[in-house]
Enzyme design. Structure first.
Site, PDB file in Angstrom:
ATOM      1  N   CYS A 103       0.884  -1.163   0.000  1.00  0.00           N
ATOM      2  CA  CYS A 103       0.000   0.000   0.000  1.00  0.00           C
ATOM      3  C   CYS A 103       0.918   1.207   0.000  1.00  0.00           C
ATOM      4  O   CYS A 103       1.530   1.525   1.023  1.00  0.00           O
ATOM      5  CB  CYS A 103      -0.913   0.012   1.231  1.00  0.00           C
ATOM      6  SG  CYS A 103      -1.971   1.481   1.287  1.00  0.00           S
ATOM      7  N   CYS A 106      -0.421   4.087   2.579  1.00  0.00           N
ATOM      8  CA  CYS A 106      -0.470   3.915   4.038  1.00  0.00           C
ATOM      9  C   CYS A 106      -0.171   2.465   4.390  1.00  0.00           C
ATOM     10  O   CYS A 106       0.971   2.023   4.265  1.00  0.00           O
ATOM     11  CB  CYS A 106      -1.806   4.371   4.602  1.00  0.00           C
ATOM     12  SG  CYS A 106      -3.241   3.629   3.782  1.00  0.00           S
ATOM     13  N   SER A 107      -1.188   1.716   4.814  1.00  0.00           N
ATOM     14  CA  SER A 107      -0.936   0.335   5.250  1.00  0.00           C
ATOM     15  C   SER A 107      -2.138  -0.568   5.000  1.00  0.00           C
ATOM     16  O   SER A 107      -2.373  -1.513   5.741  1.00  0.00           O
ATOM     17  CB  SER A 107      -0.585   0.315   6.736  1.00  0.00           C
ATOM     18  OG  SER A 107      -1.643   0.870   7.512  1.00  0.00           O
ATOM     19  N   CYS A 108      -2.915  -0.286   3.947  1.00  0.00           N
ATOM     20  CA  CYS A 108      -4.099  -1.097   3.660  1.00  0.00           C
ATOM     21  C   CYS A 108      -3.713  -2.528   3.307  1.00  0.00           C
ATOM     22  O   CYS A 108      -2.774  -2.759   2.548  1.00  0.00           O
ATOM     23  CB  CYS A 108      -4.877  -0.502   2.487  1.00  0.00           C
ATOM     24  SG  CYS A 108      -5.628   1.095   2.823  1.00  0.00           S
TER      25      CYS A 108
END
Length: 202
Positions: A103, A106-108
């Site tokens: 991602c 971000c951190s999806c």
């Protein structure tokens, strides 16, 4: 060097979080039990869920076909849906293709089946480098692939959550789904590792 203003001192993070929670509840913004509900959800978002999905796909051709056709429905069929569980797409590895997810914003991830992302996945270094030099990043993470294997990097978004369907290792014929699932790690589901039959639980 003297500062014109003294440095700002903040309360410990736990105290800040508690004060925020109490303020939100007092103003009717956060219902009672909201935090506890999400904590329970996080406790059930674990990579073992994804490992079970992979093991089923390795063992059941019809389920594998469903997973590749409609990942969201295949995950829901095993009980993994709900928040963050929509629009899941399974990416199949082959002898000449290694899929990797990231991602870049971000951190999806597909949280219900991968669990919360590891720290390195959230790091700026991984997010910025894997799209430019995937082979080198994988090598640094312990997965050295021959040049004959193409690496495809997929950028996860809030709308599309990916999971990798790794190749079933040879020598695992006749294994139960439970034993197969024991060799599928979070790193395998992200695509930076491959299942290791030697790590199987009895």
């Amino acid at each position: 060097m003297l500062h014109p203003h003294p440095p700002t001192r903040f309360a410990p993070a736990a105290d800040q979080a508690r004060a925020l929670k109490e303020a939100l509840q007092a103003n009717g913004v956060m219902p009672e039990g909201y935090v506890e509900q999400w904590k329970d959800t996080f406790d059930h978002w674990v990579p073992e869920n994804g490992a079970r999905i992979v093991a089923r796909a390795w063992s059941d051709p019809a389920y594998r076909a469903l997973l590749l056709r409609d990942g969201t429905e295949a995950c829901r069929e095993l009980g993994y849906g709900g928040p963050e569980g929509g629009f899941i797409v399974a990416l199949e590895n082959t002898p000449v293709l290694q899929n990797v997810i990231v991602c870049t914003l971000c951190s999806c991830t597909a949280w219900p089946v991968l669990g919360l992302p590891p720290d390195w996945y959230k790091s700026f270094e991984y997010r910025s480098r894997v799209v430019r030099e995937a082979r080198q990043v994988l090598r640094e993470l312990g997965l050295a692939l021959p040049d004959s294997v193409k690496i495809q990097v997929w950028d996860t978004t809030a709308e599309t959550r990916y999971m990798v369907l790794p190749m079933r290792p040879s020598g695992t014929e006749g294994w139960s789904e439970e034993k197969l699932a024991s060799i599928v790690t979070k790193d395998c589901l992200i695509g930076v590792a491959q299942p290791d039959p030697a790590s199987a639980r009895a």
